[in-house]
Write an enzyme that holds these catalytic residues in place. Sequence first.
Site, PDB file in Angstrom:
ATOM      1  N   ARG A  83       0.833  -1.205   0.000  1.00  0.00           N
ATOM      2  CA  ARG A  83       0.000   0.000   0.000  1.00  0.00           C
ATOM      3  C   ARG A  83       0.868   1.254   0.000  1.00  0.00           C
ATOM      4  O   ARG A  83       0.628   2.203  -0.758  1.00  0.00           O
ATOM      5  CB  ARG A  83      -0.931   0.004   1.217  1.00  0.00           C
ATOM      6  CG  ARG A  83      -2.140  -0.909   1.113  1.00  0.00           C
ATOM      7  CD  ARG A  83      -2.814  -1.025   2.478  1.00  0.00           C
ATOM      8  NE  ARG A  83      -4.091  -1.729   2.472  1.00  0.00           N
ATOM      9  CZ  ARG A  83      -4.242  -3.040   2.441  1.00  0.00           C
ATOM     10  NH1 ARG A  83      -3.160  -3.821   2.386  1.00  0.00           N
ATOM     11  NH2 ARG A  83      -5.445  -3.596   2.466  1.00  0.00           N
ATOM     12  N   GLY A 133      -2.152 -10.424  -4.609  1.00  0.00           N
ATOM     13  CA  GLY A 133      -3.415  -9.696  -4.625  1.00  0.00           C
ATOM     14  C   GLY A 133      -3.244  -8.253  -4.202  1.00  0.00           C
ATOM     15  O   GLY A 133      -3.936  -7.359  -4.707  1.00  0.00           O
ATOM     16  N   ARG A 152      -8.251 -16.156  -9.248  1.00  0.00           N
ATOM     17  CA  ARG A 152      -8.691 -15.331  -8.116  1.00  0.00           C
ATOM     18  C   ARG A 152      -9.557 -14.188  -8.640  1.00  0.00           C
ATOM     19  O   ARG A 152      -9.152 -13.456  -9.543  1.00  0.00           O
ATOM     20  CB  ARG A 152      -7.487 -14.801  -7.324  1.00  0.00           C
ATOM     21  CG  ARG A 152      -6.655 -15.927  -6.724  1.00  0.00           C
ATOM     22  CD  ARG A 152      -5.441 -15.405  -5.980  1.00  0.00           C
ATOM     23  NE  ARG A 152      -5.810 -14.653  -4.773  1.00  0.00           N
ATOM     24  CZ  ARG A 152      -4.920 -14.054  -3.984  1.00  0.00           C
ATOM     25  NH1 ARG A 152      -3.634 -14.108  -4.282  1.00  0.00           N
ATOM     26  NH2 ARG A 152      -5.316 -13.401  -2.905  1.00  0.00           N
ATOM     27  N   SER A 207     -13.710  -9.936  -1.279  1.00  0.00           N
ATOM     28  CA  SER A 207     -12.372  -9.487  -0.880  1.00  0.00           C
ATOM     29  C   SER A 207     -12.421  -8.010  -0.537  1.00  0.00           C
ATOM     30  O   SER A 207     -12.980  -7.212  -1.293  1.00  0.00           O
ATOM     31  CB  SER A 207     -11.359  -9.722  -2.008  1.00  0.00           C
ATOM     32  OG  SER A 207     -10.114  -9.124  -1.692  1.00  0.00           O
ATOM     33  N   SER A 208     -11.811  -7.634   0.573  1.00  0.00           N
ATOM     34  CA  SER A 208     -11.733  -6.217   0.941  1.00  0.00           C
ATOM     35  C   SER A 208     -10.772  -5.466   0.025  1.00  0.00           C
ATOM     36  O   SER A 208     -10.785  -4.231  -0.006  1.00  0.00           O
ATOM     37  CB  SER A 208     -11.290  -6.073   2.399  1.00  0.00           C
ATOM     38  OG  SER A 208      -9.971  -6.565   2.578  1.00  0.00           O
ATOM     39  N   SER A 220     -13.157  -8.642   6.284  1.00  0.00           N
ATOM     40  CA  SER A 220     -11.776  -8.206   6.545  1.00  0.00           C
ATOM     41  C   SER A 220     -11.686  -6.701   6.793  1.00  0.00           C
ATOM     42  O   SER A 220     -10.800  -6.017   6.266  1.00  0.00           O
ATOM     43  CB  SER A 220     -10.863  -8.612   5.379  1.00  0.00           C
ATOM     44  OG  SER A 220     -10.924  -9.997   5.135  1.00  0.00           O
ATOM     45  N   ASP A 223      -6.395 -14.306   7.800  1.00  0.00           N
ATOM     46  CA  ASP A 223      -5.063 -14.885   7.585  1.00  0.00           C
ATOM     47  C   ASP A 223      -4.525 -15.518   8.863  1.00  0.00           C
ATOM     48  O   ASP A 223      -4.035 -16.655   8.862  1.00  0.00           O
ATOM     49  CB  ASP A 223      -4.093 -13.817   7.077  1.00  0.00           C
ATOM     50  CG  ASP A 223      -4.346 -13.456   5.623  1.00  0.00           C
ATOM     51  OD1 ASP A 223      -5.156 -14.149   4.970  1.00  0.00           O
ATOM     52  OD2 ASP A 223      -3.747 -12.485   5.134  1.00  0.00           O
ATOM     53  N   ARG A 254      -8.059 -22.378   0.815  1.00  0.00           N
ATOM     54  CA  ARG A 254      -7.436 -22.681   2.103  1.00  0.00           C
ATOM     55  C   ARG A 254      -8.305 -23.552   3.000  1.00  0.00           C
ATOM     56  O   ARG A 254      -7.772 -24.252   3.870  1.00  0.00           O
ATOM     57  CB  ARG A 254      -7.055 -21.376   2.815  1.00  0.00           C
ATOM     58  CG  ARG A 254      -5.845 -20.702   2.197  1.00  0.00           C
ATOM     59  CD  ARG A 254      -5.529 -19.365   2.830  1.00  0.00           C
ATOM     60  NE  ARG A 254      -4.203 -18.892   2.418  1.00  0.00           N
ATOM     61  CZ  ARG A 254      -3.753 -17.664   2.646  1.00  0.00           C
ATOM     62  NH1 ARG A 254      -4.522 -16.782   3.276  1.00  0.00           N
ATOM     63  NH2 ARG A 254      -2.539 -17.310   2.250  1.00  0.00           N
ATOM     64  N   LYS A 284       6.958 -15.666  -0.542  1.00  0.00           N
ATOM     65  CA  LYS A 284       5.904 -14.696  -0.865  1.00  0.00           C
ATOM     66  C   LYS A 284       5.863 -13.567   0.149  1.00  0.00           C
ATOM     67  O   LYS A 284       5.618 -12.413  -0.208  1.00  0.00           O
ATOM     68  CB  LYS A 284       4.557 -15.414  -0.931  1.00  0.00           C
ATOM     69  CG  LYS A 284       3.383 -14.517  -1.302  1.00  0.00           C
ATOM     70  CD  LYS A 284       2.113 -15.336  -1.471  1.00  0.00           C
ATOM     71  CE  LYS A 284       0.886 -14.456  -1.587  1.00  0.00           C
ATOM     72  NZ  LYS A 284       0.862 -13.665  -2.825  1.00  0.00           N
TER      73      LYS A 284
END
EC number: 2.5.1.19
Length: 434
Positions: free
Chosen positions: A27, A93, A121, A168-169, A199, A320, A351, A419
């Site tokens: 971000r 993402g 995704r 997804s947020s 989220s 997560d 997941r 990652k």
Amino acid sequence: MDYLDLGPYSSASGTVRLPGSKSISNRVLLLAALAEGDTTITNLLDSDDTRVMLDALGKLGVKLARDGDTCVVTGTRGAFTAKTADLFLGNAGTAVRPLTAALAINGGDYRVHGVPRMHERPIGDLVDGLRQIGAQIDYEQNEGFPPLRIKPGTISVDAPIRVRGDVSSQFLTALLMTLPLVKAKDGRTVVEIDGELISKPYIDITIRLMERFGVTVERDGWQRFVVPAGVRYRSPGRIMVEGDASSASYFLAAGALGGGPLRVEGVGRASIQGDVGFANALMQMGANVSMGDDWIEVRGIGHDHGKLDPIDMDFNLIPDAAMTIAVAALFASGTSTLRNIASWRVKETDRIAAMATELRKVGAIVEEGADYLVVTPPQRLTPNAAIDTYDDHRMAMCFSLVSLGGVPVRINDPKCVGKTFPDYFNRFAALAKA
């Protein structure tokens, strides 16, 4: 296939300094790139996901100067200079979604793609939101998924933008970060959320970081967001990336399962990351937890029998870190239930399915649903289980904790932790003891 054998270990203690947060790193990189002025970012995470973001920004004409975990970003004042680019973004993402939004208003011709899993995704809800303001985005393969072709559009805002919040947020994060750069008739843009926003703490991270760059988002609950329009981000000069709270969860759990004391440095009470809430979940399971502004410490379990209490909890806010709870549930005295985790289905892998499969390998009885997981621990963990990691960094890190149950465990494809935390297994081995 590469693999790593761990354990058996009987204890874990020590201190670990966390790498920078992935969510904050990517971000801040994008905000700094879009801002006016130079931004010096310290404690920037060095991982696969941040490298693809840095590579993409470089291809878009952003001037970057890296020295270790410090990066100086020269802002573009809201417009990338490169008007054509082919951007490979791996499985990140946090790079694909926000960059797609920023590119959609940049007036260029861009291709955005990644690894095969990234092309599974969803991104359709974000694309729908961007099309509402005139963005020209085409799907190259399957409707609703990358790869994407982004072309110049006639961008204008004349009505509230509606976007789904239950997948997804990151879709909302992408819109919030981009919309200040778009002019609107009354000087502001409204974003309205369809359905429940998941989220939420990640949206809070986005809003707080935007404030650091001079843009204030107003929100009415979690259903309506008001963004100033046609303004410019201003560099704060220097910004430090706090430690990764999701990565902290593995060490905090190790401190509970391995007796501790185990302290993580880089996150604490003052953190802007919702995943510090993992410490509260551990406390509910009976772990001894203490916390300062930028540290958390765990000293074993407060029971003579040495087992965690089972937990039944809604993990919508910390999906997560909830993965770590699923593995910690192997060490509980009864059945645990993880609820409201539907977002697991569209992460680096499915997941829920992956976690259920691998927990069964170590002896657990597992029930999986569309948005929940029920874990009943075995009397004794199955030794020498070979854990598949599905190219998912969090699967690999979570299942390292099995080795603290006094049994050896094999982690297949351990390098997938690159990652977010390339040095994870070295750090873990330095704290775990036979």
